[in-house]
Design an enzyme around this catalytic site. Sequence first.
Site, PDB file in Angstrom:
ATOM      1  N   ASN A 194      -7.013   2.998   7.436  1.00  0.00           N
ATOM      2  CA  ASN A 194      -6.045   3.013   6.447  1.00  0.00           C
ATOM      3  C   ASN A 194      -6.947   3.585   5.144  1.00  0.00           C
ATOM      4  OD1 ASN A 194      -3.553   2.270   6.987  1.00  0.00           O
ATOM      5  ND2 ASN A 194      -3.960   0.162   6.901  1.00  0.00           N
ATOM      6  N   HIS A 235      -2.607   5.444   4.349  1.00  0.00           N
ATOM      7  CA  HIS A 235      -1.684   4.460   4.982  1.00  0.00           C
ATOM      8  C   HIS A 235      -0.653   5.464   5.839  1.00  0.00           C
ATOM      9  CE1 HIS A 235       1.130   1.039   4.971  1.00  0.00           C
ATOM     10  NE2 HIS A 235       0.065   0.443   4.541  1.00  0.00           N
ATOM     11  N   ASP A 268       0.102   4.327   9.805  1.00  0.00           N
ATOM     12  CA  ASP A 268       1.708   4.057  10.213  1.00  0.00           C
ATOM     13  C   ASP A 268       1.812   4.928  11.521  1.00  0.00           C
ATOM     14  OD1 ASP A 268       2.338   2.306   8.391  1.00  0.00           O
ATOM     15  OD2 ASP A 268       3.633   3.750   7.207  1.00  0.00           O
ATOM     16  N   GLU A 297      -0.904  -4.975  12.330  1.00  0.00           N
ATOM     17  CA  GLU A 297      -1.223  -4.199  13.659  1.00  0.00           C
ATOM     18  C   GLU A 297      -1.635  -4.822  14.725  1.00  0.00           C
ATOM     19  OE1 GLU A 297      -3.405  -6.294  12.311  1.00  0.00           O
ATOM     20  OE2 GLU A 297      -5.407  -5.258  13.062  1.00  0.00           O
TER      21      GLU A 297
HETATM   22  P1  GH3 Z   1     -10.333  -6.256  13.416  1.00  0.00           P
HETATM   23  O1  GH3 Z   1     -10.808  -5.430  14.274  1.00  0.00           O
HETATM   24  O2  GH3 Z   1     -10.890  -7.506  13.223  1.00  0.00           O
HETATM   25  O3  GH3 Z   1      -8.734  -6.774  13.707  1.00  0.00           O
HETATM   26  O4  GH3 Z   1     -10.068  -5.577  11.962  1.00  0.00           O
HETATM   27  P2  GH3 Z   1      -8.762  -4.784  11.329  1.00  0.00           P
HETATM   28  O5  GH3 Z   1      -9.405  -3.966  10.285  1.00  0.00           O
HETATM   29  O6  GH3 Z   1      -7.988  -4.324  12.093  1.00  0.00           O
HETATM   30  O7  GH3 Z   1      -8.037  -6.112  10.789  1.00  0.00           O
HETATM   31  P3  GH3 Z   1      -7.656  -6.747   8.970  1.00  0.00           P
HETATM   32  O8  GH3 Z   1      -6.881  -7.676   9.238  1.00  0.00           O
HETATM   33  O9  GH3 Z   1      -8.844  -6.816   8.239  1.00  0.00           O
HETATM   34  O10 GH3 Z   1      -7.055  -5.376   8.754  1.00  0.00           O
HETATM   35  C1  GH3 Z   1      -5.834  -5.154   9.254  1.00  0.00           C
HETATM   36  C2  GH3 Z   1      -5.035  -4.159   8.138  1.00  0.00           C
HETATM   37  O11 GH3 Z   1      -3.765  -3.662   8.554  1.00  0.00           O
HETATM   38  C3  GH3 Z   1      -4.871  -4.481   6.834  1.00  0.00           C
HETATM   39  C4  GH3 Z   1      -3.428  -3.982   6.377  1.00  0.00           C
HETATM   40  O12 GH3 Z   1      -3.305  -3.379   5.219  1.00  0.00           O
HETATM   41  C5  GH3 Z   1      -3.016  -3.140   7.495  1.00  0.00           C
HETATM   42  N1  GH3 Z   1      -1.545  -3.036   7.827  1.00  0.00           N
HETATM   43  C6  GH3 Z   1      -0.761  -4.007   8.219  1.00  0.00           C
HETATM   44  N2  GH3 Z   1       0.468  -3.591   8.254  1.00  0.00           N
HETATM   45  C7  GH3 Z   1       0.519  -2.311   8.143  1.00  0.00           C
HETATM   46  C8  GH3 Z   1       1.465  -1.128   8.227  1.00  0.00           C
HETATM   47  O13 GH3 Z   1       2.635  -1.271   8.723  1.00  0.00           O
HETATM   48  N3  GH3 Z   1       0.898  -0.113   8.094  1.00  0.00           N
HETATM   49  C9  GH3 Z   1      -0.301   0.430   7.822  1.00  0.00           C
HETATM   50  N4  GH3 Z   1      -0.734   1.534   7.706  1.00  0.00           N
HETATM   51  N5  GH3 Z   1      -1.297  -0.672   7.773  1.00  0.00           N
HETATM   52  C10 GH3 Z   1      -0.744  -2.015   7.739  1.00  0.00           C
HETATM   53 MG    MG Z   2      -7.059  -5.392  13.682  1.00  0.00          MG
HETATM   54 MG    MG Z   3      -4.665  -8.264  12.914  1.00  0.00          MG
END
Ligand code: GH3
Ligand code: MG
Ligand code: MG
Length: 263
Positions: free
Chosen positions: A122, A127, A131, A157
């Site tokens: 992202n 973003h 998606d 995710e």
């Molecule tokens: P890890 O390997 O530990 O799972 O790290 P990570 O970066 O995948 O996990 P983290 O929880 O730090 O970040 C998850 C991100 O997912 C943050 C949030 O903005 C993004 N996210 C959540 N829902 C959506 C969505 O519907 N669309 C998009 N593009 N991003 C999303």
């Molecule tokens: Mg993750």
């Molecule tokens: Mg997660």
Amino acid sequence: MSDNDLFEAETAALNAAYDVISKNDASGDEYRIALDNLAKNYHRLMRETRRLIASSDRKELELNTLNFKLEQLTSELDYKARHDNLTGVLNRGAVFDRAEHYLKSNPLSLIVLDIDFFKRINDEFGHPTGDAVLRELVQKLGSALGGAGEIGRVGGEEFTVLLPNVALNDASKIAEHIRMAIAGDVFSCFPCPLVTASFGVSWSDTNCDFEEAYGKADAALYKAKHNGRNRVESDLATVRNTALKPQEWPSPPTSRTLPLGAL
Ligand code: GH3
Ligand code: MG
Ligand code: MG
């Protein structure tokens, strides 16, 4: 409204005809006038009745069309209430409902997977690209499963695969198959670097609480993250438990639903 008000003219014509009939000495002219009056009213009634029948047929057709649209809207609403609008898979509420339903009468293996470093995707690509990655990941997940299991999105995710009547060992193989399908191929929406995911797998016996089943898979997922990501970990307590009674394991899915032999 009484019949007399509704059929005032007809009632008058009828009464006039009865008057003529009841007279012993009514003339031919009186009979003709009464009959003519009756015939005109009868004719008018037939015309009105035809018009009413045609109008009620139209209304019935309109009602049927509206009913059909209402049923379509109800099922669309029901679908939307149970599915994630970004990826089209089951949403969190529906995953919990389905899993609780399965667990009432079946053992259940659960795969929880979470995209690795998704925040970076992202942050670096925006973003909308994030998606698109989520949508393409779900496509890859569906292809890898080949119709077996039910896919759900339980968090940003984070996804689940419900596998009723699948042993832990087979569920872990399925998770590994999915992991390779994701990590081993470029994402067309996001060519470089490769996307990977980490996996936790649990197995729960019939009547187990789904919160517990989910907690076990989530703990295994945490371990997969901790141990370096892009890997599959199974719930250790389940491994120990099921290792004691392998004969109680349910049958794996048929080769029609998933080519387990090829895993
Ligand atoms: P890890 O390997 O530990 O799972 O790290 P990570 O970066 O995948 O996990 P983290 O929880 O730090 O970040 C998850 C991100 O997912 C943050 C949030 O903005 C993004 N996210 C959540 N829902 C959506 C969505 O519907 N669309 C998009 N593009 N991003 C999303
Ligand atoms: Mg993750
Ligand atoms: Mg997660």
